[in-house]
Design an enzyme around this catalytic site. Sequence first.
Site, short mmCIF file in Angstrom:
data_model
loop_
_atom_site.label_atom_id
_atom_site.label_comp_id
_atom_site.label_asym_id
_atom_site.label_seq_id
_atom_site.Cartn_x
_atom_site.Cartn_y
_atom_site.Cartn_z
N CYS A 140 1.04 -1.12 0.15
CA CYS A 140 0.05 0.08 -0.04
C CYS A 140 0.79 1.13 -0.05
CB CYS A 140 -0.93 -0.03 1.20
SG CYS A 140 -2.21 1.15 0.88
N ASP A 188 -3.24 1.28 10.16
CA ASP A 188 -4.29 1.97 10.45
C ASP A 188 -4.80 1.93 11.70
OD1 ASP A 188 -5.82 3.48 7.94
OD2 ASP A 188 -4.51 1.32 7.27
#
Length: 313
Positions: free
Chosen positions: A131, A200
Amino acid sequence: MVIPDVKELAEKIEKMEIRGAGKIARTGARGLKLTAEKSSAGNTEEFLKELKEVSDILLGTRPTAISLANSLRFVTKDIESLSETEDLPDLKKRVISRAEEFVELSEKARERIGEIGSRRISDGDTIMTHCHSTNALSVIKTAFNQGKDIRVIACEARPRQQGFITARELMESNIPTTLIVDSAARYFMKDVDKVIVGADSIAANGAVVNKIGTSQIALTAYEARVVFFVAAESYKFHPQTLVGRLVEIEERDPKEVADPSKLPNVEIRNPAFDVTPAEYIDLIITERGIIPPEAAYEILREHFELGPESEIF
């Protein structure tokens, strides 16, 4: 009343025009700052109502990114009790000051993570990342700028392909980079020395919530005996997990994966994140230092001086 500028910020977060847990957190703080700067409230009660409304709107944009909730907690900590002794102008100044402080701390944390993490990178390493993590990139770029000869393998991160952003950023820094499809991670793991990803949310048990596909890469690294690092600021640790609350996993629009009209009888699922168990993670790199996943509990108990059930207000 929520000002248009804040609504625009919320829409950009929801549409992923503003992406990345750290950037989202800083945007949340800026949203509260804008509210304080442009508030039309006539008294402290109205101002608190505005802050609550803005916080609720921002929180609804990306439920998995605990960094957003923690940034709002930082800015609004004790704001209700303070409203009993401070007048409206002072209360607004406090919100603005705290928002600016959070943004500054966040940016410094990223730099510090780069400095600390780069010590674990060796000359000649091939690093895999997934990512687009500004913290993982901070570690990689800092190591490269120290003169270490490193290469990077970047996974594309379907379906939004944030890995392309990573590859482009590495290219602009002149770091040798290979872009691969997510499903090729196991094929290339034999060439990898270390894996570095962002996060996250991090739970009290050390499990890490990150972009979908992270757990598969972690399992592959575990099987291949490749060191797996997570780079994350301490405000990404999830306080509610101390009392057993599960991290909400966001599912996004199926249209990001495929056109549903072309597959009318097929259910299309699009989870944005997955959970990597602590046993597949070697170390977590934070601005406070490098910790094993098992130490997540202590970070949570100390950070923000908040109890596990702390709310935004």
